[in-house]
Design a protein around this motif. Structure first.
Motif, PDB file in Angstrom:
ATOM      1  N   UNK A 202       0.824  -1.216   0.000  1.00 59.93           N
ATOM      2  CA  UNK A 202       0.000   0.000   0.000  1.00 59.93           C
ATOM      3  C   UNK A 202       0.857   1.265   0.000  1.00 59.93           C
ATOM      4  N   UNK A 203       2.132   1.119   0.361  1.00 60.51           N
ATOM      5  CA  UNK A 203       2.997   2.292   0.474  1.00 60.51           C
ATOM      6  C   UNK A 203       3.855   2.523  -0.770  1.00 60.51           C
ATOM      7  N   UNK A 204       3.606   1.757  -1.829  1.00 62.54           N
ATOM      8  CA  UNK A 204       4.383   1.920  -3.057  1.00 62.54           C
ATOM      9  C   UNK A 204       3.448   2.192  -4.226  1.00 62.54           C
ATOM     10  N   UNK A 205       3.891   3.057  -5.137  1.00 57.78           N
ATOM     11  CA  UNK A 205       3.104   3.356  -6.328  1.00 57.78           C
ATOM     12  C   UNK A 205       4.055   3.589  -7.503  1.00 57.78           C
ATOM     13  N   UNK A 206       4.586   2.501  -8.071  1.00 61.00           N
ATOM     14  CA  UNK A 206       5.523   2.649  -9.183  1.00 61.00           C
ATOM     15  C   UNK A 206       4.859   3.315 -10.384  1.00 61.00           C
ATOM     16  N   UNK A 207       5.606   4.161 -11.068  1.00 64.19           N
ATOM     17  CA  UNK A 207       5.075   4.835 -12.253  1.00 64.19           C
ATOM     18  C   UNK A 207       5.385   4.006 -13.497  1.00 64.19           C
ATOM     19  N   UNK A 208       4.516   4.112 -14.482  1.00 64.73           N
ATOM     20  CA  UNK A 208       4.680   3.300 -15.685  1.00 64.73           C
ATOM     21  C   UNK A 208       4.169   4.036 -16.918  1.00 64.73           C
ATOM     22  N   UNK A 232      -3.491  -0.580 -13.178  1.00 67.11           N
ATOM     23  CA  UNK A 232      -4.231   0.237 -12.210  1.00 67.11           C
ATOM     24  C   UNK A 232      -4.618  -0.577 -10.988  1.00 67.11           C
ATOM     25  N   UNK A 233      -5.140  -1.785 -11.210  1.00 68.48           N
ATOM     26  CA  UNK A 233      -5.529  -2.650 -10.094  1.00 68.48           C
ATOM     27  C   UNK A 233      -4.334  -2.984  -9.204  1.00 68.48           C
ATOM     28  N   UNK A 234      -3.153  -3.071  -9.815  1.00 76.76           N
ATOM     29  CA  UNK A 234      -1.944  -3.420  -9.064  1.00 76.76           C
ATOM     30  C   UNK A 234      -1.284  -2.208  -8.405  1.00 76.76           C
ATOM     31  N   UNK A 235      -1.944  -1.061  -8.473  1.00 77.35           N
ATOM     32  CA  UNK A 235      -1.445   0.106  -7.766  1.00 77.35           C
ATOM     33  C   UNK A 235      -0.417   0.923  -8.507  1.00 77.35           C
ATOM     34  N   UNK A 236      -0.191   0.641  -9.786  1.00 72.64           N
ATOM     35  CA  UNK A 236       0.775   1.409 -10.563  1.00 72.64           C
ATOM     36  C   UNK A 236       0.169   2.729 -11.018  1.00 72.64           C
ATOM     37  N   UNK A 237       1.013   3.719 -11.187  1.00 71.66           N
ATOM     38  CA  UNK A 237       0.600   5.038 -11.678  1.00 71.66           C
ATOM     39  C   UNK A 237       0.952   5.114 -13.161  1.00 71.66           C
ATOM     40  N   UNK A 238      -0.032   4.845 -14.011  1.00 72.77           N
ATOM     41  CA  UNK A 238       0.161   4.924 -15.461  1.00 72.77           C
ATOM     42  C   UNK A 238       0.122   6.396 -15.856  1.00 72.77           C
ATOM     43  N   UNK A 239       1.227   6.918 -16.341  1.00 71.47           N
ATOM     44  CA  UNK A 239       1.303   8.359 -16.587  1.00 71.47           C
ATOM     45  C   UNK A 239       0.303   8.822 -17.652  1.00 71.47           C
ATOM     46  N   UNK A 240      -0.145   7.911 -18.518  1.00 72.99           N
ATOM     47  CA  UNK A 240      -1.132   8.288 -19.531  1.00 72.99           C
ATOM     48  C   UNK A 240      -2.516   8.524 -18.928  1.00 72.99           C
ATOM     49  N   UNK A 241      -2.737   8.034 -17.694  1.00 68.06           N
ATOM     50  CA  UNK A 241      -3.999   8.334 -17.007  1.00 68.06           C
ATOM     51  C   UNK A 241      -4.037   9.791 -16.554  1.00 68.06           C
ATOM     52  N   UNK A 259       9.602  10.577 -16.528  1.00 62.41           N
ATOM     53  CA  UNK A 259      10.634   9.559 -16.270  1.00 62.41           C
ATOM     54  C   UNK A 259      10.069   8.360 -15.502  1.00 62.41           C
ATOM     55  N   UNK A 260       9.200   7.566 -16.128  1.00 61.04           N
ATOM     56  CA  UNK A 260       8.543   6.463 -15.425  1.00 61.04           C
ATOM     57  C   UNK A 260       9.501   5.374 -14.974  1.00 61.04           C
ATOM     58  N   UNK A 261       9.131   4.687 -13.896  1.00 63.01           N
ATOM     59  CA  UNK A 261       9.937   3.583 -13.379  1.00 63.01           C
ATOM     60  C   UNK A 261       9.948   2.403 -14.342  1.00 63.01           C
ATOM     61  N   UNK A 262       8.826   2.203 -15.047  1.00 62.54           N
ATOM     62  CA  UNK A 262       8.693   1.084 -15.965  1.00 62.54           C
ATOM     63  C   UNK A 262       8.134   1.560 -17.304  1.00 62.54           C
ATOM     64  N   UNK A 263       8.537   0.883 -18.364  1.00 59.75           N
ATOM     65  CA  UNK A 263       7.924   1.067 -19.673  1.00 59.75           C
ATOM     66  C   UNK A 263       7.465  -0.308 -20.152  1.00 59.75           C
ATOM     67  N   UNK A 264       6.165  -0.439 -20.362  1.00 57.19           N
ATOM     68  CA  UNK A 264       5.602  -1.698 -20.833  1.00 57.19           C
ATOM     69  C   UNK A 264       5.082  -1.519 -22.256  1.00 57.19           C
ATOM     70  N   UNK A 265       5.305  -2.522 -23.076  1.00 58.78           N
ATOM     71  CA  UNK A 265       4.884  -2.456 -24.475  1.00 58.78           C
ATOM     72  C   UNK A 265       4.003  -3.659 -24.807  1.00 58.78           C
TER      73      UNK A 265
END
Length: 333
Positions: A202-208, A232-241, A259-265
């Motif tokens: 609950x204390x983490x919100x990785x950006x993607x 979103x369900x997994x608590x990630x912050x999708x910058x496109x949102x 500068x997101x933590x992750x890039x998913x394709x």
């Protein structure tokens, strides 16, 4: 004889009043009290009874599908697979069921065109008692009026979340009278996902940044996308949102700023190689790309098609597990 019947059916389309329906992106598919599965006290298969299904589909049409349809045409490979997972049999489906879903159809199941261009005449030749369609494909939406005029039971679906998959499976298994297959391919999936979500910190919100790549370009995707919904369900912050402009313009300047933590394709189209090559020649050719934290930390990931582009169906839990391990490696090992 069959050709004469089909020709007569097509001729009726010009004589009967036109049907109508408004396209939509969601559906309410919980079976009504009149259409739930009837169950006796025994849990044996002989006690299961199929029932009709009344619901509002993805085009906001109030529909009733009669119980136990036997000649089903599913015009989307993913929905064809879901129907068989519910214990149903197919009379026909589209080419993607074979090329993408790798389904073994058997000689009795006819291929009735492609998912983007289903062949109405071939569909009618099946004499279907239930046609399953996608509300997201324009050529399929256009079939509504014809099927309505011919009084052929049909429904539109949009499945971008596991909840929508579960709703569809509840209805399908009501029609087939197989509550055991809902438990196997629906409830067990929900249980797996619930257990995963309970462990998300609950204390983490990785950006993607989520990108959909295709042979002619690439676009950012938000939580309306299948993979985006899982993130979103997994608590990630999708910058496109948050940065809606990225949906229209995949701006390197905006990506560098976030500068997101992750890039998913995710890859769209028949050739993954061509899509990734186009991505490499496009935004990845910018010198700033190599300086992104996700790239430098090996957090640039091409997601598997079977879990994040095609509808996962009974593998929705695997989709959540796959991303959970990437986002929270210390928790999910």
């Amino acid at each position: 004889m069959k050709k004469k019947l089909i020709s007569a059916a097509l001729a009726l389309l010009f004589l009967l009043p036109a049907g109508c329906g408004q396209a939509a992106s969601s559906q309410s598919m919980t079976p009504s009290s009149a259409s739930v599965i009837s169950e006796k006290s025994s849990s044996t298969k002989s006690a299961w009874v199929s029932a009709s299904w009344t619901f509002t589909d993805a085009k906001k049409r109030k529909v009733t599908i009669p119980a136990a349809p036997k000649r089903v045409a599913a015009l989307y490979g993913s929905f064809a697979e879901a129907w068989t997972l519910a214990g149903g049999t197919l009379a026909g489906t589209t080419e993607d069921a074979v090329s993408e879903r790798k389904m073994s159809l058997g000689s009795a199941v006819k291929v009735v065109g492609t998912v983007k261009e289903p062949n109405l005449e071939q569909v009618l030749a099946l004499q279907p008692d239930f046609v399953i369609l996608s509300s997201e494909i324009s050529a399929q939406v256009k079939l509504d009026a014809s099927l309505t005029k011919l009084n052929i039971p049909h429904a539109y679906f949009s499945v971008k979340t596991y909840q929508q998959y579960l709703e569809m499976m509840k209805g399908f298994t009501a029609l087939t009278g197989r509550p055991d297959l809902y438990e196997k391919n629906g409830a067990s999936v929900q249980k797996q996902i619930t257990e995963i979500l309970a462990k998300v910190p609950k204390d983490k919100k990785p950006t993607a940044l989520l990108i959909r790549a295709f042979s002619s370009g690439a676009k950012a995707k938000n939580s309306d996308d299948l993979a985006g919904a899982v993130l979103k369900d997994l608590g990630a912050d999708n910058i496109a949102d948050r940065k809606k402009s990225l949906l229209e313009d995949l701006s390197m300047e905006e990506i560098v700023k976030e500068d997101p933590d992750y890039i998913f394709v995710t890859v769209m189209g028949e050739s993954e190689e061509k899509a990734l090559a186009a991505l490499k020649k496009g935004i990845q050719a910018n010198p700033a790309w190599a300086q992104l934290s996700a790239v430098k930390n090996n957090r640039y990931v091409v997601l598997p098609k079977e879990l994040f582009h095609y509808k996962p169906n009974a593998k929705w839990g695997e989709s959540y597990a796959y991303l959970a391990k990437l986002l929270y490696p210390d928790v999910f090992k």
